[in-house]
Design an enzyme around this catalytic site. Structure first.
Site, short mmCIF file in Angstrom:
data_model
loop_
_atom_site.label_atom_id
_atom_site.label_comp_id
_atom_site.label_asym_id
_atom_site.label_seq_id
_atom_site.Cartn_x
_atom_site.Cartn_y
_atom_site.Cartn_z
CG HIS A 18 -1.78 1.17 1.38
ND1 HIS A 18 -2.90 1.37 0.61
CD2 HIS A 18 -1.69 2.25 2.20
CE1 HIS A 18 -3.46 2.51 0.96
NE2 HIS A 18 -2.75 3.06 1.92
CG HIS A 62 -10.56 3.77 3.00
ND1 HIS A 62 -11.08 4.09 4.21
CD2 HIS A 62 -9.22 3.69 3.18
CE1 HIS A 62 -10.10 4.23 5.09
NE2 HIS A 62 -8.96 4.00 4.49
#
Ligand SMILES: Nc1ncnc2c1ncn2[C@@H]1O[C@H](COP(=O)(O)OP(=O)(O)O)[C@@H](O)[C@H]1O
Ligand SMILES: [Mg+2]
Lengths: 78, 752, 218, 78
Positions: B54, B102
């Site tokens: 990430h 998200h």
């Protein structure tokens, strides 16, 4: 009819923005001596007899509280 | 016991849980090589989180480079690498925009996951020095009637609304798409746009030895610890979200106050550098700030204001508590900085100082717990050239030509199909979702959903404004990732141009399965290549974006879903072209572009036959450019009264939407196969309406750009019917009932 | 125009005042001084995040103590959405605003009927005028005890009513009310978002701001 | 530190859409035997000694509850 009270609170490690906002407002209102405020939900249920507490706990756990972030207490009142 | 640097030196063989933190053994040994000793537990925490997929983009980096290699664009003021790219829109204004995902957090806890997604992207925009002015939310869910969608969708929508509304950001568009492939992996992407004057651009760097490092905003708590590495980098175990990692809870009120506080601080010119705290929290902010500036920083971790006094230093460094920012301020400005924070009741604390040591050092209780070269943490992570392999099932998929699927044969069949398509979850009215969002706040929303693009006024005097659209099509991308990415780009580009704005820049969010699966990695590589090539043809820079991997359940990845955002500029928003028919007298309808028998990956094949196969529609980016030129010029000259891009559901759907939006009927006349005409999803087409007297001028403009234009029919304000001559006529009331009934029936009727 | 922490539509309301020909003056929640303004607008938004109850915390701001006092002397005060909630919490207006009956935040263009054109904020309208302005709220469901409602109706203090559908379940379709004197008006819909054809569904909202300019002059 | 619990409920005559929504969802989830659900708020305060209960009641009455629509109960826990 028996009443069941369920109190749902955010888990202690989870941020409680509402409680913090209230706490922040208190001094402005002239209240001191309050050191922490947490806000949760309060449910009052009227249930039929016989009361199946285990089943009610399932209900609280799946519907009334979001177990990812909340925890609950359950009381059966006569 | 605190694991100090000294102790790490003395106990080289102390076993460390690097694999639990997501580090491979080679990666762990690399850290040891860099430091010349074993890392302390705090250092290990920082490296592990910063070297996660990430944060480090370790699998995607080699591909994303193509965006940086695009020809330098003169409108690009800040490019990839900062929190968000910035483009020049003229008159001294700069605009920044970016999408983030998200996805996993929103699956675990839909409301908070989506809410904090909005919060995070807004802070990225704010960090650039900009006032956030709007948000958008491209969403993907499992089948609309799946029980888990009942859990996820309402929560996600409420979370996006709850956070965005409370921040005072109009929501101007987004997408709601349902597909089986997202059942265990909903996609929650959020885009934010911000505006500033050129001179107000701020960067994330800690320069100037002696400058103070100030942490401000919310207190640090135990939320989301490990969220970055666990939530964003590891696939869920087969048994679903049982091992629930801790979730962050957003506090939009704190963020709203933080925004106003930051803008006041920017206006007073009190920061040398600034960085938001998002994924990887303080680890990310301190290492990124120091590696971009003078190279060194010293932090006293005890000074970090805590919500939970029991947190260990490792946890403080990894905490993802929301609504925090980190600023670098010259000593002489610290007092004024603190005064502004006090006025907004924002907690602010000096936690450290910039230096030239080339090291990031962190103390805890008087002992040194971190001593690292910050660049190695922020930018020295591993870079992988992951193996690529064309998916084994792709030949079968492309061979599955939708041409063999049964098509409607009578006019009655066609009419029934039109109504059923309009009511299908992907094509139906999305008001159930969008009315939960504030689109009016700030008073500059010129167009918002369901228009093709959101249009915002930037300058009240001149009418200067921007348009933004996002698009993505997982089915097209599944069939042909290169073309799928270009089709998404083309559609977003066309949507912006349809409103009359000149496309200027691109952002993207690349949602894929596991990069460790060569088939997924191939899809990724192809999509990035398609997007980069597409941007080159369209002459647009990629200003930034985000990659979300590991969107898969077990071995099954989602349909690869690059979401593309395009930003355009409009010199006077009063000249925007809306989509509703019926706003001008005597309107004729024309279709620009060519309609071919193209049903691969179409909404018709999917919703009617649950079929995914064949090839997606052909892309012609040169044609898209010409089309955009026509639409922008026509808007500037005030030729059009309405325009709507043809995409999912084809011409039929566009007609339904334009008639219902204006509450007027229309009569159209089709030449050739009516089914193909109505439902094909050929790219590069736009439906326009204009007063008959301007038709000649407009068709001339089309000829000048060599774009075919076909007469379609007329708007019929006096007839509340959509009529296809020789085929059928549907009363608008019936159309509206079909179009608007679906989501309330699925997710609960919100009353009158 | 008062800005509380979490106010959102303050700049929009300032624009509306300006377009109506007035001069907007920014007031700060923490400052009890009203700077000699002729009228006060409490704008929409989420003061203090709408935590606890909408408007419950803002009501105690220093500026509100002055607003409450001067409202008693006839100062025109308009509460829009969150501002209406603050006025109810301050007991300048009766009743309360509760969670929408359908439990969702809802933003839509709403038709309203002006029921009272003699207030400081609605004198520019004609009786029974119908206007279209946006509503957007999550807790806009007006409730009050039956006797209070009867009094409001009897005294003509229901200023605006929802027409053509009730967006939040408000009792008797009440969208806005006023105090006895008519100088304090609160409503859930947002007239400040209907002041320009470019950005609003209509310009019907301008009347509220034009009204108070007349009221201030007279 | 003493804890004070305040439960705030809508007055019985005020409609409680949240409680009704929960009640309505129960049969669909297979829960029967619940005849009514009301949802309120639950606050937990940590206060300094000595506890001034009268003052806390004022706090509950002016801030935590809106007496127009709500009523509250207050308990001091040792
Ligand atoms: N798909 C992409 N396309 C272009 N740029 C990207 C993409 N993914 C990430 N980036 C860029 O890489 C940089 C680092 O991204 P990220 O770590 O997500 O930033 P942040 O932490 O500020 O959100 C940013 O400049 C971002 O715009
Ligand atoms: Mg960032």
């Amino acid at each position: 009819m028996p009443r069941v009270v369920v109190d749902v609170m955010l888990k202690p490690e989870i941020l409680d923005p509402q409680g913090s906002a209230i706490l922040g407002a208190l001094p402005r209102l002239g209240f001191d001596g309050v050191n922490s405020v947490r806000q949760g939900k309060h449910f009052e249920l009227e249930v039929s007899e016989p009361v199946d507490e285990a089943r009610l706990r399932v209900l609280a756990d799946t519907l009334l509280a979001n177990s990812v972030i909340e925890e609950f207490t359950l009381r059966v009142l006569p | 016991m605190i694991d100090t640097v000294e102790r790490a030196r003395d106990t080289p063989d102390h076993p460390q849980p690097y694999s639990e933190l997501g580090l491979k053994s080679e990666e762990y040994h690399r850290i040891r090589d860099i430091l010349g000793r074993r890392p302390t537990s705090s250092e290990l925490a920082m490296y592990s989180v910063m070297w996660s997929e990430h944060c480090s983009y370790k699998s995607s980096k080699v591909h994303l480079r193509q965006f940086g290699d695009l020809p330098r664009s003169e409108v690009l003021l800040v490019g990839i690498g900062e929190n968000a790219g910035v483009v020049d829109i003229g008159d001294g204004y700069a605009v920044t925009f970016k999408i983030e995902s998200h996805n996993h957090p929103s699956y675990v806890e839909p409301y908070q996951g989506a809410a904090t997604g909005v919060g995070g992207i807004v802070r990225d925009i704010l960090t650039m020095g900009a006032r956030p002015i709007a948000v958008m939310d491209p969403l993907r869910f499992g089948p609309a009637d799946a029980p888990d969608t009942q859990r996820v969708l309402p929560g996600v929508v409420a979370g996006i609304g709850g956070y965005g509304n409370c921040l005072g950001l109009p929501n101007i568009g987004g997408e709601v798409v349902f597909d089986d492939s997202y059942l265990g992996n909903p996609l929650v992407n959020a885009l934010c746009v911000g505006v500033m004057r050129h001179e107000d651009i701020r960067l994330a760097k800690a320069s100037g030895p002696g400058n103070q490092v100030i942490l401000f905003g919310a207190r640090t708590g135990g939320d989301g610890i490990g969220g970055v590495s666990v939530l964003a980098s590891e696939t869920f175990a087969a048994d679903g979200p049982a091992k629930r990692p801790s979730v962050q809870v957003g506090d939009p009120f704190t963020e709203k106050v933080l925004i106003e506080c930051c803008l006041e601080i920017f206006a007073a010119d009190l920061v040398v550098g600034i960085q938001d705290l998002g994924g990887a929290g303080l680890s990310c902010a301190t290492t990124e700030l120091s590696s971009a500036g003078s190279g060194g920083m010293h932090v006293v971790l005890d000074r970090v204001p805590l919500r939970d006094e029991t947190l260990a230093p490792e946890e403080i460094l990894m905490s993802e508590s929301q609504e925090r920012m980190c600023a670098v301020v010259t000593p002489s400005d610290v007092d004024r900085f603190m005064q502004i924070c006090a006025r907004w009741e924002v907690t602010a604390t000096v936690i450290g100082e910039v230096n030239e040591s080339g090291r990031l050092t962190i103390d805890w209780h008087g002992e040194r717990i971190v001593d690292v070269p910050p660049r190695t943490v922020a930018h020295g992570g591993p870079v992988y050239e992951r193996p690529l392999a064309r998916p084994l099932d792709l030949d079968d998929l492309t061979a599955g030509d939708p041409g063999r699927l049964p098509r409607p044969s009578t006019s009655e069949d066609l009419q029934v199909l039109l109504l059923r398509m309009a009511a299908s979850p992907n094509l139906c009215d999305k008001t159930w979702v969008t009315e939960q969002y504030d689109r009016y706040v700030q008073g500059n929303t010129v167009l918002a959903q369901p228009e093709d693009a959101g249009v915002l006024r930037i300058d009240e005097q001149t009418g200067l404004g921007v348009a933004v659209a996002t698009d993505g099509n997982g089915r097209f991308t599944r069939l042909e990732p290169y073309a799928g990415a270009q089709l998404a780009l083309a559609e977003a580009y066309r949507n912006v141009a349809t409103t009359g704005a000149r496309p200027l820049a691109v952002t993207n969010c690349l949602n894929f399965g596991s990069p460790e699966d060569p088939a997924v990695m191939w899809q990724f590589a192809e999509a990035v290549r398609g997007l980069a090539d597409g941007c080159r043809v369209l002459g647009l820079p990629v200003t930034g974006g985000n990659v979300s991997f590991y969107n898969q359940t077990g071995d099954t990845a989602i349909n690869p879903t690059p979401i593309i955002g395009v930003l355009g500029v409009m010199t006077d928003v009063a000249r925007r072209t809306p989509m509703a028919f019926g706003t001008a007298p005597d309107e004729v309808l024309l279709v620009l572009g060519e309609t071919r028998d193209e049903f691969g990956g179409s909404e018709w094949a999917w919703s009617e036959h649950h079929h995914l196969g064949g090839r997606p529609p052909a892309v012609d980016l040169g044609r898209e450019r010409a089309l955009a030129e026509i639409l922008v010029t026509a808007a500037e000259q005030g030729l059009l009264s309405a325009a709507h891009d043809l995409s999912d559901g084809g011409l039929a759907q566009a007609l339904v939407e334009c008639c219902l939006r204006g509450d007027v009927g229309a009569e159209v006349r089709l030449t050739g196969d009516p089914f193909v005409n109505l439902f094909s999803e050929s790219a590069g087409r736009v439906l326009v309406a204009l007063p008959a007297q301007r038709r000649a001028r407009f068709t001339e403009l089309c000829e000048a750009h060599a774009v075919p234009v076909a007469e379609l029919g007329t708007v019929r304000p006096e007839h509340a019917t959509l009529t296809v001559a020789g085929q059928f006529g549907v009363p608008l009331g019936e159309l509206r009932a079909a179009f608007t009934g679906t989501l309330p029936a699925l997710f609960g009727s919100p009353g009158r | 125009m008062v800005t509380f922490p979490g106010s959102l539509d303050d700049r929009d309301a300032q624009r509306a005042v300006r377009l109506a020909g007035g001069e907007p003056v920014a007031l700060w929640h923490g400052d009890a001084d009203l700077r000699g303004v002729d009228a006060v607008v409490l704008p929409g938004g989420f003061s203090y995040g709408d935590y606890l109850r909408c408007g419950a915390i803002a009501r105690f701001a220093p500026v509100m103590q002055t607003v409450i006092e001067l409202a008693g002397h006839g100062l025109p005060v308009l509460g829009i959405c969150n501002g209406f909630q603050i006025l109810c919490e301050s007991h300048l207006l009766p009743g309360a605003l509760t969670r929408n009956a359908h439990l969702h935040f809802r933003n839509r263009d709403q038709r309203l009927r002006i029921e009272n054109t003699s207030t400081a904020w609605t004198n520019a309208y004609q009786p029974a005028d119908e206007i279209v302005v946006p509503v957007k709220n999550g807790e806009g469901c007006f409730v009050a005890a039956p006797d209070v409602l009867d009094r409001l109706e009897g005294e003509g203090r229901v200023v605006v009513r929802y027409a053509d559908g009730n967006p939040n379940g408000s009792v008797r379709d009440i969208a806005g009310i006023c105090n006895e004197r008519g100088n304090v008006v609160g409503l859930m819909p947002h007239p400040e978002h209907a002041v320009e054809t470019l950005t609003g569904p209509s310009t019907d909202g301008l009347g509220f701001f034009a009204s108070v300019l007349t009221a201030a002059v007279s």
